[in-house]
Scaffold this active site. Structure first.
Site, mmCIF file in Angstrom:
data_model
loop_
_atom_site.group_PDB
_atom_site.id
_atom_site.type_symbol
_atom_site.label_atom_id
_atom_site.label_comp_id
_atom_site.label_asym_id
_atom_site.label_seq_id
_atom_site.Cartn_x
_atom_site.Cartn_y
_atom_site.Cartn_z
ATOM 1 N N ARG A 66 0.751 -1.346 -0.441
ATOM 2 C CA ARG A 66 0.259 -0.056 -0.258
ATOM 3 C C ARG A 66 0.877 1.419 0.235
ATOM 4 O O ARG A 66 0.477 2.672 -0.649
ATOM 5 C CB ARG A 66 -1.228 -0.186 1.209
ATOM 6 C CG ARG A 66 -1.883 1.322 1.149
ATOM 7 C CD ARG A 66 -2.738 0.853 -0.025
ATOM 8 N NE ARG A 66 -4.487 1.843 -0.307
ATOM 9 C CZ ARG A 66 -5.481 1.415 -0.548
ATOM 10 N NH1 ARG A 66 -5.554 0.306 -0.247
ATOM 11 N NH2 ARG A 66 -6.115 1.985 -0.215
ATOM 12 N N ASN A 108 -14.707 15.599 -2.101
ATOM 13 C CA ASN A 108 -15.934 15.013 -1.092
ATOM 14 C C ASN A 108 -16.800 14.778 -1.169
ATOM 15 O O ASN A 108 -17.688 15.994 -1.000
ATOM 16 C CB ASN A 108 -15.256 13.716 -0.082
ATOM 17 C CG ASN A 108 -16.128 12.565 -0.226
ATOM 18 O OD1 ASN A 108 -16.261 11.948 -1.696
ATOM 19 N ND2 ASN A 108 -16.405 12.175 0.675
ATOM 20 N N HIS A 110 -20.579 13.132 -0.289
ATOM 21 C CA HIS A 110 -21.073 12.380 -0.142
ATOM 22 C C HIS A 110 -22.310 11.914 0.078
ATOM 23 O O HIS A 110 -23.348 13.276 -0.029
ATOM 24 C CB HIS A 110 -21.012 11.925 1.948
ATOM 25 C CG HIS A 110 -21.607 10.994 2.538
ATOM 26 N ND1 HIS A 110 -20.935 9.749 2.696
ATOM 27 C CD2 HIS A 110 -22.307 10.490 3.028
ATOM 28 C CE1 HIS A 110 -20.964 8.698 3.340
ATOM 29 N NE2 HIS A 110 -22.262 9.560 3.812
ATOM 30 N N ASP A 147 -10.603 15.343 4.830
ATOM 31 C CA ASP A 147 -9.152 15.772 6.429
ATOM 32 C C ASP A 147 -8.670 14.435 7.169
ATOM 33 O O ASP A 147 -9.312 13.341 5.963
ATOM 34 C CB ASP A 147 -9.748 16.601 7.016
ATOM 35 C CG ASP A 147 -11.213 15.594 8.074
ATOM 36 O OD1 ASP A 147 -11.064 15.834 9.251
ATOM 37 O OD2 ASP A 147 -11.072 14.547 8.110
ATOM 38 N N GLU A 148 -8.353 14.318 7.453
ATOM 39 C CA GLU A 148 -7.554 12.827 7.579
ATOM 40 C C GLU A 148 -8.851 11.749 8.418
ATOM 41 O O GLU A 148 -8.409 10.735 8.573
ATOM 42 C CB GLU A 148 -6.768 12.919 8.953
ATOM 43 C CG GLU A 148 -6.625 13.659 9.892
ATOM 44 C CD GLU A 148 -6.967 15.268 10.057
ATOM 45 O OE1 GLU A 148 -5.785 15.251 9.531
ATOM 46 O OE2 GLU A 148 -7.993 15.460 10.692
ATOM 47 N N GLY A 149 -9.621 12.300 8.813
ATOM 48 C CA GLY A 149 -10.973 11.165 9.051
ATOM 49 C C GLY A 149 -11.371 10.717 7.948
ATOM 50 O O GLY A 149 -11.026 11.148 6.908
HETATM 51 C C1 GRF Z 1 -22.837 8.935 -5.847
HETATM 52 O O1 GRF Z 1 -23.656 7.685 -4.706
HETATM 53 C C2 GRF Z 1 -22.017 9.613 -4.708
HETATM 54 O O2 GRF Z 1 -22.153 10.237 -3.236
HETATM 55 C C3 GRF Z 1 -21.024 8.912 -3.788
HETATM 56 O O3 GRF Z 1 -20.485 8.127 -5.840
HETATM 57 C C4 GRF Z 1 -21.543 7.454 -5.897
HETATM 58 C C5 GRF Z 1 -20.700 8.243 -7.444
HETATM 59 O O4 GRF Z 1 -21.812 7.783 -7.983
HETATM 60 N N1 GRF Z 1 -19.596 8.745 -3.372
HETATM 61 P P1 GRF Z 1 -21.005 8.439 -9.582
HETATM 62 O O5 GRF Z 1 -19.919 7.212 -9.993
HETATM 63 O O6 GRF Z 1 -20.704 9.298 -10.027
HETATM 64 O O7 GRF Z 1 -22.148 7.872 -10.675
#
Ligand code: GRF
Length: 207
Positions: A66, A108, A110, A147-149
């Site tokens: 890794r 990111n 989520h 961040d790191e979490g």
């Molecule tokens: C999305 O649901 C996003 O929220 C999650 O992973 C999925 C990615 O979907 N992090 P895509 O590859 O952008 O269609």
């Protein structure tokens, strides 16, 4: 001009929303320098190809350790001299050194309203399964700095989405994508590209 790298692992619908946003100018001042995937079969790579965007594949599976992957991933990313790294459904843990070198320059998406249904084990459909089993009436999506979490960085944008009684995890996932993810991810990039996002004491200020 904000130069971005978009990291993907799957279908790439968030990548598509970014590509479309740049093309229709809802995202200004931005260009995708490279798409990076750990999955050579990711349809996201096909989307990049259709739009003439450079892409590379790099997977931990192709390295003896890794640490070697982490080192090469960072080296390859640095070679593109991007301003922002966008994780769009990227299922690889970001190396600690990369987070250090790109503080508040990795975002990111989520698929929940952080801090609900996030953290270790909450990804993809598992997020929506958790939402339905808890019986919440509202869910949504969050764009945050990394961040790191895990899903713990400063929150940039969130958008709420109603949960319907007849929802399955798949139906809910699609609604969250359509009504939240594909809106706030492009919006967050446009705000960053135009200098509208600052972070003070772990909190994001927009404007
Ligand atoms: C999305 O649901 C996003 O929220 C999650 O992973 C999925 C990615 O979907 N992090 P895509 O590859 O952008 O269609």
């Amino acid at each position: 001009m904000l130069k971005i790298a978009v990291c993907v692992s799957g279908g790439g619908t968030n990548l598509q929303a970014i590509i479309d946003g740049i093309e229709n100018q809802t995202i200004t001042n931005t260009e995708i320098e490279v798409v990076i995937s750990n999955n050579k079969n990711a349809y996201a790579l096909e989307r990049a190809k259709q739009h003439g965007i450079k892409s590379i594949c790099i997977s931990p599976k192709d390295y003896a350790s890794r640490e070697e992957f982490n080192e090469d991933f960072l080296k390859q990313l640095n070679s593109y001299h991007v301003d922002l790294v966008v994780l769009a459904g990227f299922l690889v843990v970001i190396p600690e050194q990369m987070i250090k070198e790109y503080t508040n320059r990795i975002i990111n998406i989520h698929p929940s309203l952080i801090p609900s249904f996030c953290g270790t084990g909450y990804y993809g459909l598992k997020v929506h399964e958790g939402v339905l089993s808890r019986g919440v009436k509202v869910t949504g999506a969050t764009v945050h700095f990394v961040d790191e979490g895990t899903d713990t960085g400063p929150i940039i944008l969130q958008k709420a989405v109603a949960v319907e009684e007849t929802d399955t995890p798949e139906v809910l996932q699609r609604r969250v994508m359509e009504q939240a993810e594909w809106i706030i991810m492009p919006k967050a990039i446009d705000l960053i590209a135009n200098g509208k996002v600052t972070v003070t004491d772990g909190k994001v200020h927009i404007g």
